[in-house]
Design a protein around this motif. Structure first.
Motif, PDB file in Angstrom:
ATOM      1  N   SER A  89       5.025  37.987  -6.303  1.00 57.48           N
ATOM      2  CA  SER A  89       3.708  38.595  -6.136  1.00 57.48           C
ATOM      3  C   SER A  89       3.280  38.639  -4.670  1.00 57.48           C
ATOM      4  CB  SER A  89       2.666  37.807  -6.948  1.00 57.48           C
ATOM      5  OG  SER A  89       1.361  38.264  -6.668  1.00 57.48           O
ATOM      6  N   PRO A  90       3.309  39.822  -4.057  1.00 57.18           N
ATOM      7  CA  PRO A  90       2.767  39.953  -2.697  1.00 57.18           C
ATOM      8  C   PRO A  90       1.296  39.564  -2.614  1.00 57.18           C
ATOM      9  CG  PRO A  90       4.073  41.889  -3.277  1.00 57.18           C
ATOM     10  CD  PRO A  90       3.901  41.081  -4.539  1.00 57.18           C
ATOM     11  N   LEU A  91       0.541  39.804  -3.699  1.00 59.06           N
ATOM     12  CA  LEU A  91      -0.879  39.457  -3.717  1.00 59.06           C
ATOM     13  C   LEU A  91      -1.069  37.948  -3.598  1.00 59.06           C
ATOM     14  CD1 LEU A  91      -3.914  39.920  -4.158  1.00 59.06           C
ATOM     15  CD2 LEU A  91      -3.460  39.976  -6.618  1.00 59.06           C
ATOM     16  N   PHE A  92      -0.380  37.183  -4.450  1.00 59.07           N
ATOM     17  CA  PHE A  92      -0.514  35.729  -4.393  1.00 59.07           C
ATOM     18  C   PHE A  92      -0.038  35.203  -3.046  1.00 59.07           C
ATOM     19  CE2 PHE A  92      -1.390  36.135  -8.756  1.00 59.07           C
ATOM     20  CZ  PHE A  92      -1.793  34.916  -9.289  1.00 59.07           C
ATOM     21  N   ARG A  93       1.032  35.783  -2.530  1.00 56.37           N
ATOM     22  CA  ARG A  93       1.553  35.319  -1.235  1.00 56.37           C
ATOM     23  C   ARG A  93       0.498  35.507  -0.142  1.00 56.37           C
ATOM     24  NH1 ARG A  93       4.583  37.382   3.178  1.00 56.37           N
ATOM     25  NH2 ARG A  93       5.865  35.749   4.128  1.00 56.37           N
ATOM     26  N   ALA A  94      -0.127  36.677  -0.117  1.00 55.45           N
ATOM     27  CA  ALA A  94      -1.164  36.928   0.889  1.00 55.45           C
ATOM     28  C   ALA A  94      -2.335  35.966   0.723  1.00 55.45           C
ATOM     29  CB  ALA A  94      -1.653  38.373   0.780  1.00 55.45           C
ATOM     30  N   GLN A  95      -2.701  35.688  -0.519  1.00 55.44           N
ATOM     31  CA  GLN A  95      -3.817  34.767  -0.753  1.00 55.44           C
ATOM     32  C   GLN A  95      -3.481  33.355  -0.261  1.00 55.44           C
ATOM     33  OE1 GLN A  95      -6.705  35.764  -1.123  1.00 55.44           O
ATOM     34  NE2 GLN A  95      -7.293  36.016  -3.257  1.00 55.44           N
ATOM     35  N   TYR A  96      -2.269  32.904  -0.537  1.00 56.49           N
ATOM     36  CA  TYR A  96      -1.917  31.542  -0.136  1.00 56.49           C
ATOM     37  C   TYR A  96      -1.754  31.428   1.381  1.00 56.49           C
ATOM     38  CZ  TYR A  96      -1.235  30.491  -5.074  1.00 56.49           C
ATOM     39  OH  TYR A  96      -1.435  30.308  -6.431  1.00 56.49           O
ATOM     40  N   ILE A  97      -1.249  32.471   2.014  1.00 55.04           N
ATOM     41  CA  ILE A  97      -1.175  32.438   3.479  1.00 55.04           C
ATOM     42  C   ILE A  97      -2.582  32.426   4.065  1.00 55.04           C
ATOM     43  CG2 ILE A  97      -0.441  33.693   5.542  1.00 55.04           C
ATOM     44  CD1 ILE A  97       1.890  34.804   3.847  1.00 55.04           C
ATOM     45  N   GLY A  98      -3.469  33.233   3.487  1.00 54.09           N
ATOM     46  CA  GLY A  98      -4.860  33.224   3.939  1.00 54.09           C
ATOM     47  C   GLY A  98      -5.497  31.854   3.790  1.00 54.09           C
ATOM     48  N   ARG A  99      -5.196  31.203   2.681  1.00 49.88           N
ATOM     49  CA  ARG A  99      -5.718  29.849   2.481  1.00 49.88           C
ATOM     50  C   ARG A  99      -5.125  28.876   3.504  1.00 49.88           C
ATOM     51  NH1 ARG A  99     -10.130  28.875  -1.007  1.00 49.88           N
ATOM     52  NH2 ARG A  99      -9.960  30.206  -2.845  1.00 49.88           N
ATOM     53  N   GLN A 100      -3.858  29.087   3.891  1.00 50.26           N
ATOM     54  CA  GLN A 100      -3.268  28.259   4.934  1.00 50.26           C
ATOM     55  C   GLN A 100      -4.051  28.390   6.235  1.00 50.26           C
ATOM     56  OE1 GLN A 100       1.053  29.634   4.324  1.00 50.26           O
ATOM     57  NE2 GLN A 100       1.279  27.665   5.312  1.00 50.26           N
ATOM     58  N   VAL A 101      -4.410  29.626   6.570  1.00 53.61           N
ATOM     59  CA  VAL A 101      -5.185  29.854   7.788  1.00 53.61           C
ATOM     60  C   VAL A 101      -6.505  29.085   7.714  1.00 53.61           C
ATOM     61  CG1 VAL A 101      -6.360  31.549   9.230  1.00 53.61           C
ATOM     62  CG2 VAL A 101      -4.178  32.140   8.155  1.00 53.61           C
ATOM     63  N   GLN A 102      -7.206  29.214   6.594  1.00 54.80           N
ATOM     64  CA  GLN A 102      -8.507  28.579   6.470  1.00 54.80           C
ATOM     65  C   GLN A 102      -8.401  27.057   6.472  1.00 54.80           C
ATOM     66  OE1 GLN A 102      -9.723  30.937   2.946  1.00 54.80           O
ATOM     67  NE2 GLN A 102     -11.449  31.623   4.190  1.00 54.80           N
ATOM     68  N   THR A 103      -7.309  26.534   5.904  1.00 56.53           N
ATOM     69  CA  THR A 103      -7.091  25.092   5.938  1.00 56.53           C
ATOM     70  C   THR A 103      -6.837  24.627   7.374  1.00 56.53           C
ATOM     71  OG1 THR A 103      -6.217  25.073   3.686  1.00 56.53           O
ATOM     72  CG2 THR A 103      -5.626  23.210   5.092  1.00 56.53           C
ATOM     73  N   ALA A 104      -6.066  25.418   8.132  1.00 58.13           N
ATOM     74  CA  ALA A 104      -5.815  25.076   9.536  1.00 58.13           C
ATOM     75  C   ALA A 104      -7.107  25.103  10.349  1.00 58.13           C
ATOM     76  CB  ALA A 104      -4.793  26.035  10.136  1.00 58.13           C
ATOM     77  N   ILE A 105      -7.992  26.049  10.032  1.00 59.10           N
ATOM     78  CA  ILE A 105      -9.281  26.118  10.732  1.00 59.10           C
ATOM     79  C   ILE A 105     -10.115  24.880  10.419  1.00 59.10           C
ATOM     80  CG2 ILE A 105     -11.463  27.382  10.884  1.00 59.10           C
ATOM     81  CD1 ILE A 105      -9.838  29.961  10.398  1.00 59.10           C
ATOM     82  N   LYS A 106     -10.137  24.483   9.141  1.00 58.81           N
ATOM     83  CA  LYS A 106     -10.886  23.285   8.753  1.00 58.81           C
ATOM     84  C   LYS A 106     -10.319  22.034   9.416  1.00 58.81           C
ATOM     85  CE  LYS A 106     -12.274  25.039   4.198  1.00 58.81           C
ATOM     86  NZ  LYS A 106     -12.054  24.904   2.735  1.00 58.81           N
ATOM     87  N   ALA A 107      -8.983  22.026   9.593  1.00 52.41           N
ATOM     88  CA  ALA A 107      -8.322  20.874  10.211  1.00 52.41           C
ATOM     89  C   ALA A 107      -8.375  20.915  11.731  1.00 52.41           C
ATOM     90  CB  ALA A 107      -6.870  20.810   9.744  1.00 52.41           C
ATOM     91  N   ALA A 108      -9.044  21.930  12.294  1.00 53.71           N
ATOM     92  CA  ALA A 108      -9.174  22.087  13.751  1.00 53.71           C
ATOM     93  C   ALA A 108      -7.815  22.170  14.430  1.00 53.71           C
ATOM     94  CB  ALA A 108     -10.013  20.962  14.345  1.00 53.71           C
ATOM     95  N   ASP A 109      -6.936  23.017  13.884  1.00 59.35           N
ATOM     96  CA  ASP A 109      -5.581  23.188  14.419  1.00 59.35           C
ATOM     97  C   ASP A 109      -5.380  24.655  14.806  1.00 59.35           C
ATOM     98  OD1 ASP A 109      -2.862  23.363  14.932  1.00 59.35           O
ATOM     99  OD2 ASP A 109      -2.295  22.010  13.301  1.00 59.35           O
ATOM    100  N   PRO A 110      -5.812  25.061  16.018  1.00 58.93           N
ATOM    101  CA  PRO A 110      -5.737  26.481  16.395  1.00 58.93           C
ATOM    102  C   PRO A 110      -4.314  27.005  16.482  1.00 58.93           C
ATOM    103  CG  PRO A 110      -6.391  25.122  18.269  1.00 58.93           C
ATOM    104  CD  PRO A 110      -6.438  24.242  17.070  1.00 58.93           C
ATOM    105  N   GLY A 111      -3.354  26.167  16.884  1.00 61.50           N
ATOM    106  CA  GLY A 111      -1.978  26.627  16.970  1.00 61.50           C
ATOM    107  C   GLY A 111      -1.435  27.037  15.615  1.00 61.50           C
ATOM    108  N   LEU A 112      -1.658  26.202  14.608  1.00 57.79           N
ATOM    109  CA  LEU A 112      -1.210  26.528  13.256  1.00 57.79           C
ATOM    110  C   LEU A 112      -1.964  27.736  12.720  1.00 57.79           C
ATOM    111  CD1 LEU A 112       0.456  25.916  10.752  1.00 57.79           C
ATOM    112  CD2 LEU A 112      -1.310  24.263  10.058  1.00 57.79           C
ATOM    113  N   ALA A 113      -3.259  27.798  12.989  1.00 57.20           N
ATOM    114  CA  ALA A 113      -4.047  28.942  12.529  1.00 57.20           C
ATOM    115  C   ALA A 113      -3.501  30.243  13.100  1.00 57.20           C
ATOM    116  CB  ALA A 113      -5.515  28.762  12.921  1.00 57.20           C
ATOM    117  N   ALA A 114      -3.183  30.266  14.378  1.00 57.00           N
ATOM    118  CA  ALA A 114      -2.639  31.473  15.001  1.00 57.00           C
ATOM    119  C   ALA A 114      -1.313  31.871  14.369  1.00 57.00           C
ATOM    120  CB  ALA A 114      -2.453  31.245  16.502  1.00 57.00           C
TER     121      ALA A 114
END
Length: 251
Positions: A171-196
């Motif tokens: 599922s490309p849809l689920f993959r995009a959602q989980y990657i998006g959640r990874q970004v938001q988790t990195a933002i919450k964790a204050a990790d700009p390198g991972l977020a980028a």
């Protein structure tokens, strides 16, 4: 669904089960399109018909979808209620037991005083055996979202990475959602390198899906990451994401 509404007194357990399953699928589509009031009404129809047909599997499906919609609407109490009702159904197959436990854990995680119960329930979902590869990937990804809500960012990030990798062939849809959640988790964790890094990956995934929820997540990510605009790699990643999100998805 409008045509179904015109049919008075749908009878016969096989027909009731079939229409319930169709309504369940329609609920997911309406949910993804952001039409939450319609999704809830369709989910209620799926539940009613499943109950009339005495189809436990269909009832579990319907309650899972109603819990999902309620949580997205911000009604954690209602989401908890539907998930618990589903888990109390007899003879649940592993996939439904895992999905409903995940839904309950994520809903409990929205209420701070339930954090311990939320963690225990998410662990319960994660440890259900006998799942298909697709279902297991979904459970891993959604449990991770609950863990992120609980502030377990490292655990959540690792599970989201695993889920995005495993779900890609299904599922490309689920993959995009989980990657998006990874970004938001990195933002919450204050990790700009991972977020980028994850924003760059999301940029490559977004053109292959058409989803109101994905579009909203991209907008949220662009807003949430704006605080790091002065970091070159974040700025470049955000610019690329903003560019592809304004284009039409591949059909």
């Amino acid at each position: 669904m409008k045509n179904v509404d015109k049919i008075a007194g749908i009878s016969g357990s096989r027909l009731q089960s079939a229409v319930s399953e169709m309504a369940y699928q329609a609920t997911l589509v309406l949910y993804d399109a952001g039409k939450l009031a319609h999704a809830e009404r369709t989910g209620m129809l799926a539940l009613e018909l499943a109950h009339r047909a005495a189809d436990t599997g269909a009832e579990a499906h319907a309650m899972e979808s109603l819990s999902r919609v309620a949580l997205y609407r911000g009604d954690a109490a209602r989401a908890i209620m539907y998930a618990r009702r589903g888990l109390n159904l007899p003879d649940l197959p592993p996939s439904r037991a895992a999905s409903l436990a995940m839904r309950l854990g994520r809903s409990l995680a929205r209420i701070p005083e339930n954090s311990v119960a939320a963690r225990d329930t998410l662990d319960r979902a994660l440890n259900v055996d006998g799942l298909s590869p697709f279902t297991e990937a979904v459970i891993v990804g959604d449990v991770a979202i609950g863990l992120s809500r609980l502030g377990r960012y490292d655990e959540a990030g690792a599970l989201l990475r695993r889920a995005a990798d495993d779900i890609g062939e299904y599922s490309p849809l689920f993959r995009a959602q989980y990657i998006g959640r990874q970004v938001q988790t990195a933002i919450k964790a204050a990790d700009p390198g991972l977020a980028a890094d994850r924003i760059a990956l999301l940029t490559r995934a977004v053109p292959f899906v058409s989803s109101a929820r994905v579009n909203k997540r991209v907008a949220d990510i662009l807003r949430e990451s704006a605080k790091w605009q002065n970091i070159p790699e974040v700025r470049e990643a955000r610019q690329h994401l903003a560019m592809v999100s304004s284009e039409s998805p591949i059909s």
